[in-house]
Write an enzyme that holds these catalytic residues in place. Structure first.
Site, PDB file in Angstrom:
ATOM      1  N   GLY A 116       0.816  -1.274   0.065  1.00 39.69           N
ATOM      2  CA  GLY A 116       0.047  -0.121  -0.011  1.00 39.69           C
ATOM      3  C   GLY A 116       0.798   1.261   0.029  1.00 39.69           C
TER       4      GLY A 116
ATOM      5  N   HIS B  26      -2.698   7.639   6.821  1.00 35.71           N
ATOM      6  CA  HIS B  26      -1.723   8.446   6.196  1.00 35.71           C
ATOM      7  C   HIS B  26      -2.506   9.944   5.661  1.00 35.71           C
ATOM      8  CE1 HIS B  26       2.185   6.596   6.356  1.00 35.71           C
ATOM      9  NE2 HIS B  26       1.517   5.472   6.152  1.00 35.71           N
TER      10      HIS B  26
ATOM     11  N   GLN C  19       2.704  10.011   1.241  1.00 33.64           N
ATOM     12  CA  GLN C  19       3.974   9.399   1.323  1.00 33.64           C
ATOM     13  C   GLN C  19       5.061   9.722   0.025  1.00 33.64           C
ATOM     14  OE1 GLN C  19       2.110   5.237   2.140  1.00 33.64           O
ATOM     15  NE2 GLN C  19       4.124   5.548   3.314  1.00 33.64           N
TER      16      GLN C  19
END
Length: 161
Positions: A43, A137, A48
Site C-alpha cells: 500500500g 496517512h 508518502q
C-alpha cells in the site's frame, strides 16, 4: 509512469491532513502503483510521496499471486467492526520498524477509482488492515501514533539508531 521518492518519517508532510482530490489523478495513481510495487510494498498513500491529497493505492495479493491493484480516491470508511485485531505493521515511510497495531478486523470502504467509478466494499483481514493503515496517512497519522507512549519511544529510538 515513473517512480516517486517515498518520504521518510519525520518529514512534516506525513503529519498533515490531506485535501480531497479534484481533477484527474490517473497519472499520479499509476506512478504510485509503480512506486509501491518497486518499494516493494502492499500500500502507498499520496502523502508518502509528498502529494497532500486523499488518495491511496493498495494491492494485498501481488506478492502471493496475481496483482489486484486498488486505486482509492477520496476514500471513506463508512462502517467498521467492533471486533479488533492486533498485529505487526510496517510502513514504507518508516523502514525497518514493525509495530503491533490494533485495528478493526473488517471495514466497509467507499471510494472512487481512477475511471470515476464509485465503489463500496467490505474489506476483511489483511485488506482491511492495509486500507486502515493507508487511510491513516490521509489524516496525518503514522504507525508511531497508533501505539502506546512507551512503545513509541522504543520504536523511535530503534528507528533513529
Amino acid at each position: 509512469m515513473s517512480l516517486r521518492p517515498i518520504l521518510l518519517w519525520p518529514d512534516p508532510r506525513l503529519s498533515k491532513v490531506c485535501a480531497p482530490v479534484s481533477g484527474d489523478v490517473s497519472d499520479l495513481a499509476a506512478d504510485m502503483l509503480e512506486t509501491m510495487y518497486a518499494a516493494p510494498g502492499r500500500g502507498l498513500a499520496a502523502p508518502q510521496i509528498g502529494v497532500l491529497q486523499r488518495l491511496f493505492v493498495m494491492d494485498v495479493c501481488w506478492k502471493d499471486g496475481d496483482p489486484e491493484p486498488l486505486v482509492c480516491i477520496n476514500p471513506e470508511i463508512v462502517a467498521r467492526s467492533e471486533t479488533v485485531v492486533t498485529g505487526p505493521e510496517g510502513c514504507l515511510s518508516i523502514p525497518g520498524v514493525t509495530a503491533d497495531v490494533t485495528r478493526a478486523d473488517w471495514i466497509v470502504l467507499r471510494w472512487t477509482d481512477e475511471t470515476g467509478a464509485m465503489h463500496e466494499e467490505r474489506l476483511d483481514g489483511f485488506a482491511a488492515i492495509c486500507a486502515q493503515h493507508e487511510y491513516d496517512h490521509l489524516d496525518g497519522i503514522v504507525t508511531f501514533d497508533r501505539v502506546s507512549s512507551e512503545a513509541r519511544r522504543a520504536l523511535e529510538a530503534d528507528y533513529a539508531s
